[in-house]
Design an enzyme around this catalytic site. Structure first.
Site, PDB file in Angstrom:
ATOM      1  N   GLU A 106       0.877  -1.180   0.000  1.00 34.61           N
ATOM      2  CA  GLU A 106       0.000   0.000   0.000  1.00 34.61           C
ATOM      3  C   GLU A 106       0.914   1.230   0.000  1.00 34.61           C
ATOM      4  O   GLU A 106       1.799   1.342   0.845  1.00 34.61           O
ATOM      5  CB  GLU A 106      -0.908  -0.050   1.242  1.00 34.61           C
ATOM      6  CG  GLU A 106      -1.549   1.251   1.660  1.00 34.61           C
ATOM      7  CD  GLU A 106      -2.486   1.863   0.633  1.00 34.61           C
ATOM      8  OE1 GLU A 106      -3.462   1.221   0.248  1.00 34.61           O
ATOM      9  OE2 GLU A 106      -2.220   3.019   0.216  1.00 34.61           O
ATOM     10  N   ASP A 155      -6.130  -4.007  -5.805  1.00 39.19           N
ATOM     11  CA  ASP A 155      -7.281  -3.340  -5.183  1.00 39.19           C
ATOM     12  C   ASP A 155      -6.901  -1.863  -5.082  1.00 39.19           C
ATOM     13  O   ASP A 155      -6.548  -1.362  -4.020  1.00 39.19           O
ATOM     14  CB  ASP A 155      -7.512  -3.972  -3.808  1.00 39.19           C
ATOM     15  CG  ASP A 155      -8.698  -3.373  -3.078  1.00 39.19           C
ATOM     16  OD1 ASP A 155      -9.322  -2.424  -3.598  1.00 39.19           O
ATOM     17  OD2 ASP A 155      -8.982  -3.845  -1.968  1.00 39.19           O
ATOM     18  N   SER A 156      -6.959  -1.198  -6.218  1.00 39.14           N
ATOM     19  CA  SER A 156      -6.378   0.144  -6.308  1.00 39.14           C
ATOM     20  C   SER A 156      -7.451   1.223  -6.365  1.00 39.14           C
ATOM     21  O   SER A 156      -8.632   0.937  -6.524  1.00 39.14           O
ATOM     22  CB  SER A 156      -5.546   0.228  -7.588  1.00 39.14           C
ATOM     23  OG  SER A 156      -6.412   0.113  -8.696  1.00 39.14           O
ATOM     24  N   ASP A 158      -8.625   4.717  -8.599  1.00 42.28           N
ATOM     25  CA  ASP A 158      -8.866   4.847 -10.042  1.00 42.28           C
ATOM     26  C   ASP A 158      -7.582   5.242 -10.780  1.00 42.28           C
ATOM     27  O   ASP A 158      -6.593   5.611 -10.148  1.00 42.28           O
ATOM     28  CB  ASP A 158      -9.978   5.892 -10.257  1.00 42.28           C
ATOM     29  CG  ASP A 158     -11.291   5.409  -9.656  1.00 42.28           C
ATOM     30  OD1 ASP A 158     -11.559   4.201  -9.751  1.00 42.28           O
ATOM     31  OD2 ASP A 158     -12.030   6.232  -9.086  1.00 42.28           O
TER      32      ASP A 158
HETATM   33  N1  SAM Z   1     -12.125  -0.484  -3.054  1.00 46.29           N
HETATM   34  C1  SAM Z   1     -11.589   0.767  -3.409  1.00 46.29           C
HETATM   35  C2  SAM Z   1     -12.096   1.347  -4.694  1.00 46.29           C
HETATM   36  O1  SAM Z   1     -11.892   0.801  -5.760  1.00 46.29           O
HETATM   37  O2  SAM Z   1     -12.726   2.408  -4.620  1.00 46.29           O
HETATM   38  C3  SAM Z   1     -10.112   0.805  -3.357  1.00 46.29           C
HETATM   39  C4  SAM Z   1      -9.706   0.642  -1.955  1.00 46.29           C
HETATM   40  S1  SAM Z   1      -8.119   0.887  -1.417  1.00 46.29           S
HETATM   41  C5  SAM Z   1      -8.473   2.125  -0.203  1.00 46.29           C
HETATM   42  C6  SAM Z   1      -7.141   1.629  -2.668  1.00 46.29           C
HETATM   43  C7  SAM Z   1      -5.754   1.928  -2.148  1.00 46.29           C
HETATM   44  O3  SAM Z   1      -4.820   1.884  -3.236  1.00 46.29           O
HETATM   45  C8  SAM Z   1      -5.583   3.293  -1.508  1.00 46.29           C
HETATM   46  O4  SAM Z   1      -5.408   3.148  -0.131  1.00 46.29           O
HETATM   47  C9  SAM Z   1      -4.359   3.898  -2.189  1.00 46.29           C
HETATM   48  O5  SAM Z   1      -3.506   4.574  -1.301  1.00 46.29           O
HETATM   49  C10 SAM Z   1      -3.714   2.654  -2.794  1.00 46.29           C
HETATM   50  N2  SAM Z   1      -2.843   2.919  -3.942  1.00 46.29           N
HETATM   51  C11 SAM Z   1      -3.040   3.798  -4.948  1.00 46.29           C
HETATM   52  N3  SAM Z   1      -1.997   3.768  -5.795  1.00 46.29           N
HETATM   53  C12 SAM Z   1      -1.126   2.841  -5.331  1.00 46.29           C
HETATM   54  C13 SAM Z   1       0.133   2.369  -5.785  1.00 46.29           C
HETATM   55  N4  SAM Z   1       0.695   2.858  -6.879  1.00 46.29           N
HETATM   56  N5  SAM Z   1       0.737   1.389  -5.056  1.00 46.29           N
HETATM   57  C14 SAM Z   1       0.163   0.889  -3.924  1.00 46.29           C
HETATM   58  N6  SAM Z   1      -1.016   1.329  -3.457  1.00 46.29           N
HETATM   59  C15 SAM Z   1      -1.659   2.283  -4.142  1.00 46.29           C
END
Ligand code: SAM
Length: 283
Positions: A106, A155-156, A158
């Site tokens: 994350e 699970d990212s 957008d």
């Molecule tokens: N279920 C959610 C949705 O699709 O709306 C996604 C949930 S989860 C909170 C998404 C997570 O991806 C975030 O906490 C964000 O910080 C993380 N994230 C975004 N880009 C990332 C990256 N390049 N590497 C790792 N984590 C990342």
């Protein structure tokens, strides 16, 4: 005075939820993180104003992103989860005694801290001894991995901001290399409904298809996501998600779910014609 959380789903469409109170508002290096308490959806998490999860409907997203691949390959032992800071995906994965290791990458440590404090029903298994947390960019993390994982779940957020790189061909190619010979990649695949989301969905599908010999999408109904109609991607080196489903084995595990079942598993890969057309336009 009434407080409302509003998300702009398109230039001309807004979605609002009445808020009782704001529980957290912090700004990390990557994004603004808010948690609100609502009557209808329980606690909700937003990142940069975009809705990520609600306590009421998160089970749909998290069950469908984990149990679909787990029912296709019951031998999955080593899992990489990218993003997923709220903890819901890891919570579902820890229900399998057969999983030995979960690496979760994350980018934003503050998301995990906020969710541990305010969304314990999601973050409750992040301290499981099989879970290893890495606070770094998933795009970079996966670059150095070779044939290590049985399953990668993306699970990212957008495809803009920190999540943008997780929708590129380079990333999917590195996921392919990081997977074992019977590996599976499941990813958050955007929505087919509104124009901008549909374009993002088409781009993701095109890139995944250019890397994996088998790639499919499956659909779920998530009331709080734009249009309610959402897709996940299922890509693999070998397996077909429907003909390789081991329903008997999965049902013998006795995992109690609220959304996923093995009949629905077969049905969710049957997508409407307009979605088929959007996917075929790309090919
Ligand atoms: N279920 C959610 C949705 O699709 O709306 C996604 C949930 S989860 C909170 C998404 C997570 O991806 C975030 O906490 C964000 O910080 C993380 N994230 C975004 N880009 C990332 C990256 N390049 N590497 C790792 N984590 C990342």
């Amino acid at each position: 005075m009434e407080l409302w959380y509003t998300e702009q789903h398109t230039k001309d469409v807004k979605f609002s939820i009445k808020v009782n109170k704001q529980l957290a508002c912090v700004k990390s290096y990557y994004q603004r993180i808010d948690v609100f308490e609502t009557n209808e959806f329980g606690r909700i998490l937003t990142l940069d104003g975009f809705l990520m999860v609600t306590e009421k409907d998160e089970f749909i997203y998290h069950e469908m992103i984990t149990h679909v691949p787990m029912a296709v390959n019951p031998k999955i032992k080593n899992v990489l989860v990218i993003g997923a800071g709220d903890g819901g995906t890891v919570r579902e994965l820890t229900r399998y005694d057969t999983i030995e290791n979960i690496d979760m990458v994350e980018i934003d440590k503050l998301v995990v801290e906020v969710c541990k404090e305010h969304l314990p029903s999601l973050a409750c298994k992040l301290d499981d001894e099989r879970v290893h947390l890495f606070f770094e960019d998933g795009l970079k993390f996966v670059r150095t991995k070779k044939e290590e994982y049985d399953l990668i779940i993306v699970d990212s957020t957008d495809p803009f901001g920190p999540g943008e790189g997780l929708f590129t061909r380079e990333f999917y190619g590195n996921c392919f290399n990081a997977l074992k010979a019977d590996g599976i990649l499941v990813n958050q695949h955007e929505s087919p409904y509104y124009k901008d989301d549909a374009r993002a969905m088409q781009r993701a599908h095109k890139q995944i298809k250019s890397v994996f010999p088998k790639s499919f999408v499956y659909q779920v109904h998530i009331p709080t996501y734009p249009s309610g109609h959402w897709l996940f991607g299922f890509a693999s080196k070998k397996q077909d998600p429907v003909s390789d489903l081991d329903a008997e084995h999965w049902n013998s595990l006795g995992i109690k779910t609220k959304y996923y079942n093995t009949d629905l598993h077969k049905g969710c890969f049957a997508v409407p014609n307009y979605v088929k057309e959007l996917l075929e336009e790309n090919e």
